[in-house]
Motif scaffolding. Structure first.
Motif, short mmCIF file in Angstrom:
data_model
loop_
_atom_site.label_atom_id
_atom_site.label_comp_id
_atom_site.label_asym_id
_atom_site.label_seq_id
_atom_site.Cartn_x
_atom_site.Cartn_y
_atom_site.Cartn_z
N ARG A 1 35.91 54.64 45.53
CA ARG A 1 36.13 53.96 44.26
C ARG A 1 37.62 53.79 43.95
O ARG A 1 38.02 52.83 43.28
CB ARG A 1 35.44 54.72 43.13
CG ARG A 1 35.50 54.02 41.79
CD ARG A 1 34.55 54.64 40.80
NE ARG A 1 34.69 54.08 39.47
CZ ARG A 1 33.91 54.38 38.44
NH1 ARG A 1 32.92 55.23 38.60
NH2 ARG A 1 34.10 53.84 37.26
N GLU A 2 38.45 54.73 44.42
CA GLU A 2 39.88 54.63 44.18
C GLU A 2 40.44 53.33 44.77
O GLU A 2 41.31 52.68 44.18
CB GLU A 2 40.61 55.83 44.79
CG GLU A 2 40.24 57.17 44.17
CD GLU A 2 40.92 58.31 44.89
OE1 GLU A 2 41.90 58.86 44.35
OE2 GLU A 2 40.48 58.66 46.00
N ILE A 3 39.95 52.97 45.95
CA ILE A 3 40.41 51.75 46.62
C ILE A 3 39.72 50.53 46.02
O ILE A 3 40.34 49.48 45.83
CB ILE A 3 40.14 51.84 48.13
CG1 ILE A 3 40.75 53.13 48.70
CG2 ILE A 3 40.71 50.62 48.86
CD1 ILE A 3 40.38 53.41 50.14
N GLU A 4 38.44 50.67 45.68
CA GLU A 4 37.70 49.56 45.08
C GLU A 4 38.34 49.09 43.78
O GLU A 4 38.42 47.89 43.51
CB GLU A 4 36.25 49.98 44.83
CG GLU A 4 35.43 50.15 46.09
CD GLU A 4 34.08 50.79 45.83
OE1 GLU A 4 33.24 50.77 46.75
OE2 GLU A 4 33.86 51.31 44.72
N GLU A 5 38.80 50.04 42.97
CA GLU A 5 39.39 49.68 41.68
C GLU A 5 40.67 48.86 41.86
O GLU A 5 40.99 48.00 41.04
CB GLU A 5 39.67 50.94 40.87
CG GLU A 5 38.40 51.60 40.34
CD GLU A 5 38.68 52.90 39.60
OE1 GLU A 5 39.83 53.40 39.68
OE2 GLU A 5 37.76 53.41 38.95
N VAL A 6 41.39 49.13 42.94
CA VAL A 6 42.61 48.36 43.22
C VAL A 6 42.25 46.96 43.69
O VAL A 6 42.78 45.96 43.18
CB VAL A 6 43.47 49.08 44.28
CG1 VAL A 6 44.62 48.19 44.74
CG2 VAL A 6 44.02 50.39 43.70
N ILE A 7 41.33 46.85 44.64
CA ILE A 7 40.95 45.53 45.16
C ILE A 7 40.34 44.67 44.06
O ILE A 7 40.56 43.45 44.01
CB ILE A 7 39.96 45.70 46.33
CG1 ILE A 7 40.62 46.45 47.49
CG2 ILE A 7 39.45 44.34 46.82
CD1 ILE A 7 39.68 46.80 48.63
N ALA A 8 39.59 45.29 43.15
CA ALA A 8 38.95 44.55 42.06
C ALA A 8 39.96 43.89 41.13
O ALA A 8 39.61 42.99 40.36
CB ALA A 8 38.04 45.48 41.27
N GLN A 9 41.22 44.31 41.19
CA GLN A 9 42.25 43.70 40.36
C GLN A 9 42.69 42.34 40.87
O GLN A 9 43.32 41.57 40.14
CB GLN A 9 43.47 44.63 40.28
CG GLN A 9 43.20 45.96 39.60
CD GLN A 9 44.38 46.91 39.71
OE1 GLN A 9 45.51 46.50 40.00
NE2 GLN A 9 44.13 48.19 39.51
#
Length: 234
Positions: free
Chosen positions: A139-147
């Motif tokens: 989720r840490e990486i997903e939250e960045v990509i979702a930006q």
């Protein structure tokens, strides 16, 4: 100065509620209740939280070693209802794995409290991955990509190798009408995450959509299997 749409929303003063909970302790949940003007003017810093603890429920964040953690420290979320929970029907062993002898229920969710006692959920304990001896959560990486403005959905998972462990990979769905490449995603993560072990060492796949379960949630395992098939790894 608030724009016209903001002023109109504030004048109606609607109430927004975001609920979270678990099936084991049926009454365990958090309640983020904010008036629209409160959200627009004051509560933006808490918008990503799941709210404050309901009354009559105790909650704590616990480390891997079982120690209670303080504000902004991430660990497993434990809750105590102050009432009897009967456990799983016909499966006493499963109950003992979820609830300790003092009545605390291990939710399996990872999260933290901020300085204002708002609870944030960052992932599932079972989702954590380890790469080059470092632990990380998808989720840490997903939250960045979702930006990324072109991104509609994203799912990050680990591709295991015997040298480094779980190398991060991502399947990303672009918004309708948007052009998105794997290299753009790789570059965005590299620019916004400094840690090497959180980089997408196993690659990126751009897909039309992500596989979902019956509840409409992204099925991480199914997405991973599709990635492995598409890249010829299974």
């Amino acid at each position: 100065m608030l724009d016209k749409s903001t002023r109109q929303t504030s004048s109606y003063n609607p109430e927004l509620k975001i609920w979270s909970g678990a099936s084991e302790p049926s009454s365990y949940s958090n309640d983020l209740t904010i008036a629209a003007n409160h959200f627009l003017l004051k509560a933006a810093n808490h918008f990503l939280s799941v709210g404050l603890i309901h009354r009559n429920i105790r909650m704590r964040i616990v480390s891997e070693s079982g120690q209670a953690l303080g504000p902004n420290e991430r660990g497993e979320i434990h809750c105590h209802l102050g009432q009897h929970w009967g456990g799983y029907f016909g499966n006493a062993l499963a109950r003992s794995e979820v609830q300790d002898s003092d009545g605390w229920i291990r939710t399996g969710d990872l999260g933290y409290f901020d300085d204002d006692n708002y609870l944030y959920i960052v992932g599932r304990k079972s989702d954590f991955l380890r790469f080059a001896m470092e632990m990380y959560y998808p989720r840490e990486i997903e939250e960045v990509i979702a930006q990324m403005p072109e991104v509609s959905e994203v799912c990050v998972f680990g591709i295991w190798n015997e040298i480094d462990g779980d190398a991060a990979a991502a399947s990303v769905a672009a918004k309708a009408g948007c052009q998105l490449t794997a290299n753009q995603v790789l570059d965005f993560v590299a620019e916004n995450i400094s840690e090497d072990y959180k980089q997408l060492h196993a690659g990126v796949q751009i897909v039309p959509n992500l596989a979902k379960n019956l509840n409409g949630k992204v099925n991480r395992q199914a997405v991973k299997e599709e990635f492995l098939k598409a890249t010829g790894q299974i």
